[in-house]
Design a protein around this motif. Sequence first.
Motif, PDB file in Angstrom:
ATOM      1  N   TYR A  36     -14.912   1.717  -9.138  1.00 36.23           N
ATOM      2  CA  TYR A  36     -13.493   1.303  -8.647  1.00 36.23           C
ATOM      3  C   TYR A  36     -12.381   2.128  -9.473  1.00 36.23           C
ATOM      4  CZ  TYR A  36      -9.376  -1.380  -7.496  1.00 36.23           C
ATOM      5  OH  TYR A  36      -7.827  -1.699  -7.147  1.00 36.23           O
ATOM      6  N   ASP A  37     -12.488   2.029 -10.720  1.00 34.69           N
ATOM      7  CA  ASP A  37     -11.380   2.616 -11.551  1.00 34.69           C
ATOM      8  C   ASP A  37     -11.246   4.214 -11.285  1.00 34.69           C
ATOM      9  OD1 ASP A  37     -10.935   0.223 -12.863  1.00 34.69           O
ATOM     10  OD2 ASP A  37     -11.956   0.433 -14.739  1.00 34.69           O
ATOM     11  N   ILE A  38     -12.471   4.718 -11.123  1.00 32.95           N
ATOM     12  CA  ILE A  38     -12.619   6.119 -10.816  1.00 32.95           C
ATOM     13  C   ILE A  38     -11.731   6.383  -9.510  1.00 32.95           C
ATOM     14  CG2 ILE A  38     -14.141   8.104 -10.268  1.00 32.95           C
ATOM     15  CD1 ILE A  38     -16.118   6.801 -12.319  1.00 32.95           C
ATOM     16  N   ILE A  55      -1.000  -0.030  -3.573  1.00 36.15           N
ATOM     17  CA  ILE A  55      -1.738  -1.398  -3.264  1.00 36.15           C
ATOM     18  C   ILE A  55      -2.205  -1.723  -4.698  1.00 36.15           C
ATOM     19  CG2 ILE A  55      -2.478  -0.908  -0.905  1.00 36.15           C
ATOM     20  CD1 ILE A  55      -5.303   0.105  -2.091  1.00 36.15           C
ATOM     21  N   PHE A  56      -1.733  -0.909  -5.664  1.00 33.48           N
ATOM     22  CA  PHE A  56      -2.320  -1.219  -7.157  1.00 33.48           C
ATOM     23  C   PHE A  56      -1.208  -1.611  -7.863  1.00 33.48           C
ATOM     24  CE2 PHE A  56      -4.198   2.825  -5.529  1.00 33.48           C
ATOM     25  CZ  PHE A  56      -5.575   2.277  -5.427  1.00 33.48           C
ATOM     26  N   ILE A  57      -1.638  -2.284  -8.966  1.00 36.50           N
ATOM     27  CA  ILE A  57      -0.583  -2.614 -10.111  1.00 36.50           C
ATOM     28  C   ILE A  57      -1.035  -1.773 -11.509  1.00 36.50           C
ATOM     29  CG2 ILE A  57       0.390  -4.648 -11.332  1.00 36.50           C
ATOM     30  CD1 ILE A  57      -0.247  -6.406  -8.737  1.00 36.50           C
ATOM     31  N   PHE A  95       7.534   3.178  -6.188  1.00 43.84           N
ATOM     32  CA  PHE A  95       6.866   1.999  -5.878  1.00 43.84           C
ATOM     33  C   PHE A  95       5.748   2.523  -4.914  1.00 43.84           C
ATOM     34  CE2 PHE A  95      10.564  -0.372  -7.267  1.00 43.84           C
ATOM     35  CZ  PHE A  95       9.950  -1.036  -8.490  1.00 43.84           C
ATOM     36  N   PHE A  96       5.763   3.459  -4.312  1.00 39.29           N
ATOM     37  CA  PHE A  96       5.100   4.442  -3.582  1.00 39.29           C
ATOM     38  C   PHE A  96       4.842   3.474  -2.551  1.00 39.29           C
ATOM     39  CE2 PHE A  96       4.884   6.433  -7.521  1.00 39.29           C
ATOM     40  CZ  PHE A  96       4.775   7.682  -7.248  1.00 39.29           C
ATOM     41  N   GLY A  97       5.580   2.712  -1.717  1.00 39.43           N
ATOM     42  CA  GLY A  97       5.150   1.819  -0.613  1.00 39.43           C
ATOM     43  C   GLY A  97       4.362   0.586  -0.770  1.00 39.43           C
ATOM     44  N   GLU A 118      -6.878   8.150  -6.430  1.00 42.24           N
ATOM     45  CA  GLU A 118      -5.988   7.850  -5.517  1.00 42.24           C
ATOM     46  C   GLU A 118      -4.386   7.740  -6.021  1.00 42.24           C
ATOM     47  OE1 GLU A 118      -5.678   4.759  -2.512  1.00 42.24           O
ATOM     48  OE2 GLU A 118      -8.122   4.562  -2.525  1.00 42.24           O
ATOM     49  N   LEU A 119      -4.433   7.469  -7.373  1.00 45.78           N
ATOM     50  CA  LEU A 119      -3.362   7.636  -7.984  1.00 45.78           C
ATOM     51  C   LEU A 119      -2.727   9.090  -8.190  1.00 45.78           C
ATOM     52  CD1 LEU A 119      -3.200   4.890 -10.767  1.00 45.78           C
ATOM     53  CD2 LEU A 119      -1.745   4.817  -8.556  1.00 45.78           C
TER      54      LEU A 119
END
Length: 142
Positions: free
Chosen positions: A88-90, A59-61, A12-14, A95-96
């Motif tokens: 935002y998607d970029i 912080i993402f889903i 879950f990376f925090g 980040e991922l």
Amino acid sequence: MYHKNEKVMNMFFGAKPAIFEKAKWLRENMTATEKILWNELKGNQILKLRFKPQHPIDIFIADFYCHKLKLVIEIDGGVHKEKSQKEYDIGRTVELAGFGIKVIRFQNEEVQLTLGEVVKRLKECCVNRANELEENRVNSSL
């Protein structure tokens, strides 16, 4: 060997509790298109890989996530065509990638109209990703 808590943290990376709550709500309220793809993913139907819907990562889903491959599948509706959402998607993809996660995106229309092709592309992506991860593992052990 992972300690159980390390594996959960890694998976879950925090992600914080609020993200888990939102993810649960999203799982219970999937879009029609997400449900179409979920019917193809659930029960390890794609190359015996486990995908999880609406999976928290930091912080993402992610719409769908396979931890074994560190692979996110995103289904993009019309809002993703707007400039601010594209930006935002970029940023989110970058980040991922920092977590070693690859993102593959499909448009709603692709899933709705050419599901067989989407599944075929997804299988190819999974095979390529597995090979890439194995190659990275071998190279890092040299």
